[in-house]
Design a protein around this motif. Structure first.
Motif, PDB file in Angstrom:
ATOM      1  N   MET A  64       0.783  -1.233  -0.129  1.00 44.65           N
ATOM      2  CA  MET A  64      -0.004   0.036  -0.052  1.00 44.65           C
ATOM      3  C   MET A  64       0.987   1.360  -0.013  1.00 44.65           C
ATOM      4  N   GLY A  67      -4.661   9.048  -6.630  1.00 45.29           N
ATOM      5  CA  GLY A  67      -4.968   7.574  -6.515  1.00 45.29           C
ATOM      6  C   GLY A  67      -4.542   7.033  -8.042  1.00 45.29           C
ATOM      7  N   LYS A  86     -10.670   6.312  -0.918  1.00 43.74           N
ATOM      8  CA  LYS A  86     -10.714   5.704   0.145  1.00 43.74           C
ATOM      9  C   LYS A  86     -10.567   4.216   0.080  1.00 43.74           C
ATOM     10  N   PRO A  87      -9.424   3.800   0.207  1.00 43.55           N
ATOM     11  CA  PRO A  87      -9.210   2.239  -0.213  1.00 43.55           C
ATOM     12  C   PRO A  87      -9.805   1.343   1.029  1.00 43.55           C
ATOM     13  N   PHE A  88     -10.586   0.443   0.404  1.00 47.27           N
ATOM     14  CA  PHE A  88     -11.108  -0.602   1.433  1.00 47.27           C
ATOM     15  C   PHE A  88     -12.217  -0.081   2.175  1.00 47.27           C
ATOM     16  N   TYR A 114      -4.417   4.697   4.512  1.00 44.68           N
ATOM     17  CA  TYR A 114      -4.172   5.184   3.295  1.00 44.68           C
ATOM     18  C   TYR A 114      -5.027   5.768   2.481  1.00 44.68           C
ATOM     19  N   GLU A 115      -6.103   6.625   3.312  1.00 47.25           N
ATOM     20  CA  GLU A 115      -6.964   7.365   2.649  1.00 47.25           C
ATOM     21  C   GLU A 115      -6.303   8.528   2.104  1.00 47.25           C
ATOM     22  N   VAL A 133     -11.485  -2.371  -3.999  1.00 43.36           N
ATOM     23  CA  VAL A 133     -10.458  -1.905  -3.653  1.00 43.36           C
ATOM     24  C   VAL A 133     -10.527  -0.574  -3.215  1.00 43.36           C
ATOM     25  N   LYS A 134     -11.221   0.236  -3.593  1.00 38.74           N
ATOM     26  CA  LYS A 134     -11.093   1.651  -3.187  1.00 38.74           C
ATOM     27  C   LYS A 134     -12.456   2.385  -3.654  1.00 38.74           C
TER      28      LYS A 134
END
Lengths: 662, 177, 136
Positions: free
Chosen positions: A443, A533, A616-618, A516-517, A593-594
């Protein structure tokens, strides 16, 4: 006329609640069959009158009857029909009607589906539900009448708060209330059992499915609410540790503990005192939540308009219901036996350790929620307790519990060996450790928080899968065929797997989105391109559109990845003229995934806009996890043994054995 | 501990919680008490309303007891409070100074022209900086400042007759002694 | 004709397409402001963080914090600045002191005491002859 019918039937419902809550108890006590037989018909009549009340109030919304004060305050003739009907629970009075309606749905369900219970127990159970209902109906009638007339009537209503004009408003409150009002059944079971002196295995077995149903609803209700906040508030937050959210989360935590301790009680006839206390606490926390939301003692974004009279009324009610329950507990609990023995290290002890963790976690939420009030009441100054506190303390307390979640289900009932469990989990430990380093590196950033979070998530998920493999292995001798083997495993076991897997998925979602956002505040003119992203967001400009009861400026963003269009996002800025408020409607392209998340800020000079773009991942995993948990609950409910109970058939020895293996 | 006493713990904890909840019903969670009470009032210099050539200097207020009333023309509650301020001004016992918070001179002057001016002098705080130093978070707010320049009391929200008679006037009498 | 229009639009678009600019002049400072203001409470709307609030006072305070940060003040100094004016109410992370000790350590105490009590009870519960594990 219709509102008066509603008013009248509300009063009649109250009368029948009194009947239901008092006479049958006297009947059981004095051995008077005539009085005790009143319980079921009184409960059902109450249900009918509450249904009429509900329909009358909703009809007033449907018909735009602005001579009803509550309708005039919470609706408007331009409001779309679905929201008009849902506006019933848009304010304090109507949401209380929803509260008692759902309580009476639960009572009705008890009269229909709890037929296999011994007669006196069943009557007491229904009477306790009647008492709960009585208090709330009195509260509505004396302090919060939704049918109050507004004379002269106004031409149009003040509209439903635009924040609530969302599909979430239609589903979230009823589901959430189904959940926390549903714990009233477990509460009533506990009180009936204490009154009856029947605190035993059968009591636990009866309580369990009811508790699970309420828990499933509460899980879904909280998840809906969180999802709603995610897309409605325009900045992609999904949980704020607000007092009102905590008020629904605490019953969930205790309810989760209750589900686990019921397993021990059902199996070993042990820790009954503890289990009964949890049953009381789960519903007490629901009631406390109702008090906190409606009395104005805490500030909250969700708080209803407040009136000190209401606060005093609910507080008195809390004293009677919770105080009475705990007093009864103190009187009866000492006489309860200890039950079967089991070892210090065993499945049972693991389940109870889970309880200690969940209770301590509830303690942190409760303390955090109440502390500002506590300090203020003691004159020690005003403080705020917010997300930084909960993220630190709550998470630190849950972490060891999550670790034990991996161990617990592998422990044998009665007596387990830690080294044996350890050896089975070596693989899971390795997988979790490796991914805790690998996932953050993939990531793009390794921090302690993400490493620990990924470890926990993968740990919980992988141990769950190992559990399944283990189960299949032990059954292989008897049933070598894999399909037959899988089929033979009780649904309740699958339910547990799914729910635990859901926790793992949830933890991964939370960890990855927090870690990770990415967020960008940009100034974008027409045709400007923003990069986020690995995607290009092109602003195509804005257009004015007219909604049913609002006007909106809608922006269009074309999202491309390597030149290919992957999404078209149209965030809006809506203006609701009746309340004069502006709402931000974010546009979201959800993904496994995002999520791509765009919201419009303010118009700037030259047709430019301030724009927020989030990746916004996951994040969807958070709600996917919650749905898995709820599905797990549903599977557990579909398990054979409950069907047998419902068919009134005696539990065959073999089924009992099968059931115990879960 | 006897066996029964142990089972009374949940009830006891609950009753303690009820005590706090009951007390909480009479507290206002929205009111944030100022940490500045008992501390020296922040000094400031600001142009006087409608007469920018003059400057109000809070340091000049030394050796007198005064009220600093933070208000604005856009603030509805200030209009509710206005008659009380006018009554206070009539007594000639209370020195009320205004701080016109995040406002324009024209609009503020218009309000005073219609409703009367209860202030000895009005300092302006167009960008709200002085407000931040005083911890203003909702107008109207009123500070009672003593001869040594220490804030002795802060009223958040409009002064009502009751507050004036039970809190502010007795305090002023004590401070002026 | 339509084709031509599309081509024309494409050309126009490519001519005017620009890189979106960050709203703030100093994104690094802005990120720092964002992180810090997420732990601060807006005084007007009260249950929103200073970062998310749209109230005018929140905007003023954010501006003030930017100013302080530009002057080289540390996060702690910024928080102290606000606490001196508005009290501990502005902090979503309450300070650890005597009066908040119960808040910060109570839950852990509950966990430890709960664990200890459970262990004692389990021990007592297990006294007697050897318990055999139950087979699944």
């Amino acid at each position: 006329m219709i509102p008066e019918i509603g008013q009248l039937s509300l009063i009649l419902a109250f009368c029948f609640a009194i009947l239901q809550g008092t006479l049958p108890l006297i009947g059981v006590w004095k051995n008077n069959a005539m009085l005790s037989n009143l319980a079921v018909p009184a409960a059902r009549t109450q249900f009918v009158f509450i249904a009429i009340t509900f329909i009358c109030l909703d009809y007033s919304f449907f018909a735009n009857d602005f001579s009803v004060l509550y309708v005039a305050s919470n609706s408007n003739s331009h409001l779309p029909l679905a929201y008009r009907l849902a506006a019933l629970w848009g304010g304090h009075e109507g949401s209380m009607i929803l509260w008692v309606s759902i309580l009476s749905v639960w009572t009705m369900a008890v009269t229909l589906f709890a037929k296999s219970l011994p007669e006196t127990f069943r009557i007491r159970l229904i009477a306790v539900m009647g008492m709960v209902s009585m208090g709330f109906l009195a509260f509505i009638i004396f302090t919060s009448n939704p049918f109050e007339r507004l004379i002269p009537a106004v031409l149009d209503g003040r509209d439903l708060n635009p924040l609530l004009q969302d599909p979430g408003m239609v589903f979230h409150p009823p589901v959430l209330y189904m959940g926390y009002v549903g714990f009233s059944v477990a509460f009533a079971f506990a009180i009936a059992a204490l009154l009856d002196g029947r605190l035993d295995i059968t009591w636990a077995r009866w309580t369990r499915p009811w508790t699970t149903v309420a828990w499933v609803f509460l899980t879904l209700g909280i998840a809906f609410g969180s999802k709603w906040a995610y897309y409605e508030l325009g900045w992609g937050g999904w949980w704020f540790w607000d007092a009102v959210e905590n008020a629904s989360f605490m019953p969930w935590l205790v309810g989760t503990a209750l589900i686990h301790s019921l397993a021990v009680t059902e199996k070993r006839d042990a820790f009954k005192v503890w289990t009964v206390l949890l049953s009381i606490c789960a519903f007490s926390l629901s009631l406390l939540g109702t008090f906190l939301v409606r009395s104005g003692v805490l500030t909250s974004v969700h708080a209803f308009a407040t009136d000190p009279r209401r606060g005093i009324f609910i507080l008195m009610y809390l004293v009677v219901v919770i105080g009475g329950a705990l007093l009864l507990f103190a009187l009866r609990a000492p006489k309860v036996g200890l039950g079967e023995r089991f070892d210090v290290v065993s499945r049972e002890s693991m389940l109870l350790t889970n309880n200690v963790v969940l209770v301590a976690a509830t303690g942190s939420v409760l303390l955090g929620t109440m502390y500002p009030l506590l300090m203020d009441a003691l004159g020690a100054g005003k403080i705020s307790v917010g997300p930084p506190y909960f993220d630190t303390v709550f998470v630190a307390i849950m972490a060891p519990g999550l670790f034990l979640m991996g161990l617990g289900p592998l422990a044998k009932w009665k007596k387990a060996s830690l080294p044996e469990i350890g050896s089975r989990l070596r693989v899971a430990a390795v997988i979790s450790f490796v991914s805790s380093l690998l996932v953050p590196i993939v990531m793009g950033k390794l921090t302690l928080m993400t490493a620990v979070g990924v470890f926990m998530g993968i740990w919980v998920a992988s141990t769950t899968l190992i559990l399944l493999r283990n189960r299949i292995k032990t059954r292989r001798v008897a049933t070598p065929n894999l399909i037959e083997n899988l089929k033979g495993i009780p649904l309740a076991f699958y339910g547990m797997l799914l729910a635990h897997l859901g926790i793992g998925v949830f933890i991964l979602g939370v960890t990855l989105v927090k870690g990770y956002e990415s967020e960008q505040d940009l100034r974008m003119e027409k045709n400007d391109v923003a990069k986020a992203g690995g995607l290009a967001f092109k602003f195509e400009g804005t257009q004015e559109i007219a909604g049913p009861n609002y006007v909106s400026t809608q922006g269009t963003f074309t999202v491309t990845s390597k030149g290919k269009v992957v999404a078209v996002l149209q965030p809006e800025k809506r203006f609701y003229p009746v309340q004069g408020s502006v709402m931000t409607e974010a546009a979201i392209q959800p993904g496994v995934v995002k999520d791509m998340y765009v919201s419009l800020g303010e118009p700037l000079e030259n047709g430019a806009w301030s724009v927020r773009i989030y990746i916004k991942p996951f994040v969807q995993w958070i709600w996917a996890g919650a749905i898995l948990m709820a599905l797990g609950g549903v599977l557990a409910l579909l398990d054979r043994r409950y069907r047998i109970v419902n068919k009134k058939a005696a539990l065959a020895a073999q089924d009992l054995q099968e059931a115990y293996e879960v | 501990m006897s066996r029964t006493a142990k089972f009374l713990i949940p009830l006891a904890l609950f009753l303690i919680a009820v005590g706090f909840l009951f007390k909480g019903l009479f507290l206002d969670p929205h009111e944030v008490p100022s940490p500045l009470v008992g501390k020296p009032a922040p000094t400031f210099q600001a142009p006087v309303l409608s007469d920018a050539s003059k400057t109000f200097n809070s340091a000049d207020m030394k050796d007198q007891v005064w009220l600093l009333n933070v208000w604005a023309s856009w603030c509805g509650a200030c209009r509710d409070e206005h008659p009380i301020l006018m009554a206070m001004a009539k007594t000639n016992q209370i020195a009320t100074y205004g701080l016109d918070y995040k406002d324009t001179d024209q609009e503020a002057q218009a309000v005073l022209d219609t409703n009367g001016n209860p202030y000895k002098t009005i300092a302006t705080d167009a960008n709200g900086k002085i407000g931040i130093n005083y911890g203003v978070y909702g107008v109207p707010e009123t500070y009672v400042i003593d001869k040594a320049g220490v804030i002795r009391y802060k009223q958040i929200g409009p002064i009502t007759e009751e507050i004036l008679l039970t809190k502010i006037v007795p305090l002023l009498k004590e401070l002026q002694r | 004709m339509k084709k031509l229009l599309v081509i024309f639009l494409l050309i126009v678009n490519s001519v005017f397409a620009g890189e979106a600019k960050p709203l703030a002049d100093d994104p690094v400072l802005e990120a720092r402001l964002k992180a810090l203001s997420q732990e601060l409470r807006c005084l007007v709307c009260q249950n929103t963080t200073l970062a998310d609030s749209t109230a005018p006072l929140a905007e003023d305070l954010r501006q003030e914090i930017r100013q302080l940060m530009r002057e080289g003040k540390s996060d702690k100094e910024v928080v102290d600045y606000l606490v001196a004016r508005y009290g501990n109410f502005v902090r979503y992370r309450p300070p650890v002191n005597n009066s908040t000790a119960l808040l910060w350590f109570g839950p852990f105490l509950l966990l430890i005491v709960g664990g200890f009590v459970l262990f004692r009870v389990l021990k007592k519960h297990a006294i007697g002859e050897d318990i055999q594990p139950e087979d699944e």
